[in-house]
Scaffold this active site. Structure first.
Site, PDB file in Angstrom:
ATOM      1  N   PHE A 253       0.808  -1.215   0.000  1.00 22.44           N
ATOM      2  CA  PHE A 253       0.000   0.000   0.000  1.00 22.44           C
ATOM      3  C   PHE A 253       0.850   1.278   0.000  1.00 22.44           C
ATOM      4  CE2 PHE A 253      -3.160  -2.745   2.434  1.00 22.44           C
ATOM      5  CZ  PHE A 253      -4.160  -2.705   1.484  1.00 22.44           C
ATOM      6  N   THR A 284      -2.518  -6.521  -6.950  1.00 25.09           N
ATOM      7  CA  THR A 284      -2.404  -5.391  -6.013  1.00 25.09           C
ATOM      8  C   THR A 284      -2.860  -5.849  -4.643  1.00 25.09           C
ATOM      9  OG1 THR A 284      -4.699  -4.645  -6.183  1.00 25.09           O
ATOM     10  CG2 THR A 284      -3.128  -3.831  -7.844  1.00 25.09           C
ATOM     11  N   ASP A 285      -2.591  -5.053  -3.627  1.00 25.23           N
ATOM     12  CA  ASP A 285      -3.267  -5.281  -2.353  1.00 25.23           C
ATOM     13  C   ASP A 285      -4.688  -4.707  -2.485  1.00 25.23           C
ATOM     14  OD1 ASP A 285      -3.891  -6.041   0.188  1.00 25.23           O
ATOM     15  OD2 ASP A 285      -2.104  -5.209   1.107  1.00 25.23           O
ATOM     16  N   TYR A 286      -5.476  -4.930  -1.456  1.00 27.37           N
ATOM     17  CA  TYR A 286      -6.913  -4.623  -1.456  1.00 27.37           C
ATOM     18  C   TYR A 286      -7.203  -3.161  -1.831  1.00 27.37           C
ATOM     19  CZ  TYR A 286     -11.587  -5.869   0.267  1.00 27.37           C
ATOM     20  OH  TYR A 286     -12.920  -6.170   0.371  1.00 27.37           O
ATOM     21  N   ALA A 288      -5.773  -1.230  -3.753  1.00 26.58           N
ATOM     22  CA  ALA A 288      -4.576  -0.366  -3.771  1.00 26.58           C
ATOM     23  C   ALA A 288      -4.531   0.542  -4.997  1.00 26.58           C
ATOM     24  CB  ALA A 288      -3.311  -1.210  -3.682  1.00 26.58           C
TER      25      ALA A 288
END
Ligand code: BGC
Length: 762
Positions: A253, A284-286, A288
């Site tokens: 992030f 990606t992260d959540y 992001a």
């Protein structure tokens, strides 16, 4: 004969390489054919990872209309949904009802076990046992795959030197060398004998990159770091995991030197793909991508372009790709090749997992029944958990305890189940969790009397009480007067219970929700409510053993001065109580060693063993040296530290040669003797210092360790081999070099108490 062997070797090598090329060619042919049939929308669909109500959401977003999207080919993977029945339905939608029938990936945060929960990763790392760590990942993969999953968001390999950051619980601590070995072991464990194995899951290394270096230890915060430090320390565990064959990687992030990871082309393409040769896919992260707007990089369409161009392949939940890429294509902001590259990498991963051959490989009800929390897994969880505990103090041999007399087990975590699992353990089998109280009863029955009192709440700080669990809790609904009255009553009960006991076991620490994601703390000591209880217990003048359940190093100066024995138990998982009891009562002699330094107070942070010297190293007699006026520089418990019920004596290290030339290797030997009464395991550690170099170098760096077992009175000789690889570092031009000169080799039981020998290496 020799010739024949050589010919056979050459032939088999040729056959293997042919197989590899044929295999790759087959994959290319298959994917080329498939992609020819795909519309741009379907390609973008593969790049979309969704979740839905009933699954877990770590961000604000839940994807709308998941079934319809799957049918339309707008989904490549599902997040945080587990169980064969529901995943079979989802796979049916993709395979039977979407136009091209492309199977889905099913991803989940399986971080330290799936249904059988092992110690949190920080605890796991304290075993320093790579074989057991790999096995834990193997079992986690077996359970996860039996539960329908084929992709896990682990290992988290973010190096962390700031215990205020709650996510230190999820990693392997502060050292790049150990962290890299653990990253490798976990990837191997997850991916097993091969990705097509029905008990293998694809690993997803996270969070790329430098997520553990957030300013102030505050989650999601900015990172600004020199390239030398990145290459030398922070990037190494990710690289190790990639080299171990991890199939996917997750962006972080945070911003890195001005460009958030998720939009960072240098990171995701130059370093990851060009320098390290990564062939898997990047998720990606959540949300992001969406968050790039908050980083100030533009609206959703603009940041989606940036992410794709940087090298992101799959968008987790935010649907920036799904909703804007087609438009960006029409406007010439991205090319079909950009989209094709990303889509191809995802399809390749599915191909490598064998999902096109059999989309239902992991969807087998009979296997689920057989594999989940089976007795062998539980037995292993206990073995592993007892090895992750670290004995921090043991005055007057308070431990091990006798299995007789009256034992008071007191504290808000003494009879607690949920917090034993720690962070990211949503699907842990709750029926099976053994509390500390139960574990102590199990092991001492029928020879001792065990009594219990809760003694206090975990805290009365509203912010902490609202964060008892991962997704938050309602907090304190009561009025302060009520809280105070209840606290007094609990304390009174606890003292009454303690009065009749021969020994007190105080089980204190942190709720599971106080570490992990979005769980940074500025004060990392025990909360006041618990300290008050501990002080009162100590005033009874009975021996007090403090058992700590927590997800990060805590500040324990007061406790270290006043408590007789301290056992750091982390969050030990399903078998928590049994494992803790094994150690408390000497059925297992503790062998865990810290992988993160324990600061004396939060003001010392960051405090880590492999720091550099300053130009004015600490000197007590000289005011103008690098120090604090109110606290020493060193941590309370250093990296590598951990006591045993026995004592180990180290001999002087000896070397094969004090003047080594070029690429020769060096042998370092030392003897270790068990001088106490118990058989025990010891982690023998080797550190190296390069005292003169073209750039300033750390005071020491871990370069080897060995875990050995010694009977009372037994002596073993340990041999380490040091190679030029162990001396290399990134210089000012970011070249990985070895510079000739003197080196100091240290051997000992932790990063502080070391014996040394000096060598010259030309
Ligand atoms: C976390 C990741 C996790 C992801 C999916 C995010 O909030 O940062 O570590 O893998 O959610 O659950």
């Amino acid at each position: 004969m020799k010739r024949l062997v050589l010919i056979l070797f050459a032939v088999s090598y040729f056959l293997v390489s042919c197989q590899k090329t044929t295999h790759d060619k087959e994959m290319d042919r298959f994917i080329n054919d498939l992609m020819k049939k795909m519309t741009v929308e379907e390609k973008i669909g593969q790049m979309n990872l969704i979740t839905f109500t009933g699954g877990l959401a770590t961000g604000a977003t839940i994807s709308e209309g998941p079934a319809e999207k799957i049918r339309k080919g707008q989904v490549g993977a599902l997040l945080s949904v587990t169980g064969v029945e529901i995943l079979r339905k989802a796979q049916d939608l993709a395979v039977k009802e979407s136009r091209l029938g492309i199977p889905l990936f099913f991803g989940m945060d399986v971080i330290h076990g799936h249904r059988t929960i092992f110690p949190i990763p920080l605890g796991l790392s304290c075993t320093w046992d790579l074989e057991l760590i790999e096995k834990s990942a193997r079992i986690a993969a077996t359970e996860a795959s039996a539960d329908g999953l084929n992709w896990v968001y682990s290992p988290m390999v973010d190096l962390a030197r700031d215990p205020r950051w709650g996510r230190v619980a999820e990693g392997a601590g502060e050292d790049p060398y150990l962290g890299s070995l653990i990253a490798t072991a976990m990837v191997k464990g997850y991916q097993g004998p091969g990705l097509k194995d029905s008990a293998a899951v694809m690993a997803c290394v996270k969070h790329f990159a430098l997520y553990g270096a957030a300013e102030g230890g505050r989650d999601y915060n900015t990172v600004d770091m020199s390239l030398i430090r990145m290459y030398q320390d922070y990037l190494r565990p990710y690289k190790a995991a990639i080299q171990a064959g991890a199939g996917s990687i997750m962006t972080s992030f945070n911003d890195i030197n001005g460009i958030p990871s998720t939009a960072n082309k240098w990171l995701l393409t130059e370093v990851l793909r060009n320098q390290w040769g990564f062939k898997g896919f990047v998720v990606t992260d959540y949300t992001a991508i969406n968050e790039l707007s908050n980083h100030g990089l533009g609206n959703l369409q603009e940041v989606s372009v940036l992410a794709l161009k940087a090298g992101v392949d799959m968008d987790m939940v935010g649907e920036g790709f799904l909703t804007t890429l087609q438009k960006s294509l029409e406007e010439g902001k991205v090319t079909v090749t950009d989209i094709d590259n990303a889509c191809r990498r995802i399809l390749e991963a599915k191909y490598k997992m064998g999902l096109f051959e059999d989309p239902y490989r992991h969807l087998n009800e009979a296997r689920a029944k057989r594999e989940l929390t089976k007795p062998e897994n539980i037995t292993f969880a206990r073995e592993l958990a007892k090895r992750s505990l670290v004995l921090l103090k043991n005055e007057n041999n308070t431990l091990p305890l006798k299995k007789s007399g009256t034992i008071a087990v007191i504290g808000p975590l003494a009879d607690d189940q949920t917090d034993m699992l720690g962070t990211w353990a949503f699907f842990g089998d709750r029926q099976k969790i053994v509390t500390v109280l139960q574990g102590i009863k199990n092991i001492t029955w029928p020879t001792a009397k065990v009594i219990y009192a809760k003694g206090s709440e975990l805290s009365d700080v509203p912010g902490l009480m609202r964060a008892l669990t991962f997704f938050g809790t309602p907090g304190l609904a009561k009025k302060p007067e009520e809280v105070e009255a209840e606290a007094r009553k609990m304390l009174f009960e606890a003292l009454k219970t303690a009065q009749t006991a021969d020994v007190i076991v105080a089980v204190l620490g942190e709720a599971a929700g106080w570490s992990g994601e979005a769980a940074s703390c500025s004060d990392i000591g025990l909360p006041e409510t618990q300290k008050r209880l501990l002080k009162a217990l100590i005033e009874t003048n009975k021996p007090v053993v403090l058992v700590l359940i927590n997800g990060r190093p805590l500040t324990l100066e007061w406790e270290d001065k006043h408590v007789d024995a301290i056992l750091e138990a982390w969050a030990p998982g399903t078998e928590a109580g049994n494992a803790i009891a094994d150690v408390l009562f000497g059925d297992y002699n503790p062998s865990g060693k810290l992988t993160m330094s324990f600061p004396r107070n939060a003001g010392q942070i960051p405090v880590y063993y492999n720091h550099k010297n300053t130009g004015r190293p600490f000197d007590e007699r000289n005011k103008f040296t690098s120090k604090y006026l109110d606290v020493p520089n060193d941590p309370l418990y250093p990296f590598g530290y951990g006591l045993s019920y026995t004592t180990f004596e180290y001999g002087e290290p000896s070397v094969s040669n004090t003047n080594i030339k070029g690429d020769d290797t060096l042998t370092v030997k030392t003897t270790i003797t068990n001088t106490g009464k118990f058989a025990g395991e010891e982690v023998v550690q080797l550190y190296i210092q390069d005292p003169v170099a073209s750039i300033s170098r750390p005071v020491k760096e871990l370069k080897g360790f060995r875990k050995i077992n010694l009977q009372p009175g037994e002596t073993k000789e340990i041999t380490f081999t040091v190679t030029t690889e162990d001396l290399k570092f990134y210089n000012a031009d970011l070249k990985y070099v070895r510079e000739p000169g003197d080196f100091i080799i240290y051997v000992g039981p932790n990063s502080r108490d070391l014996k040394q020998v000096k060598v010259k290496w030309e």
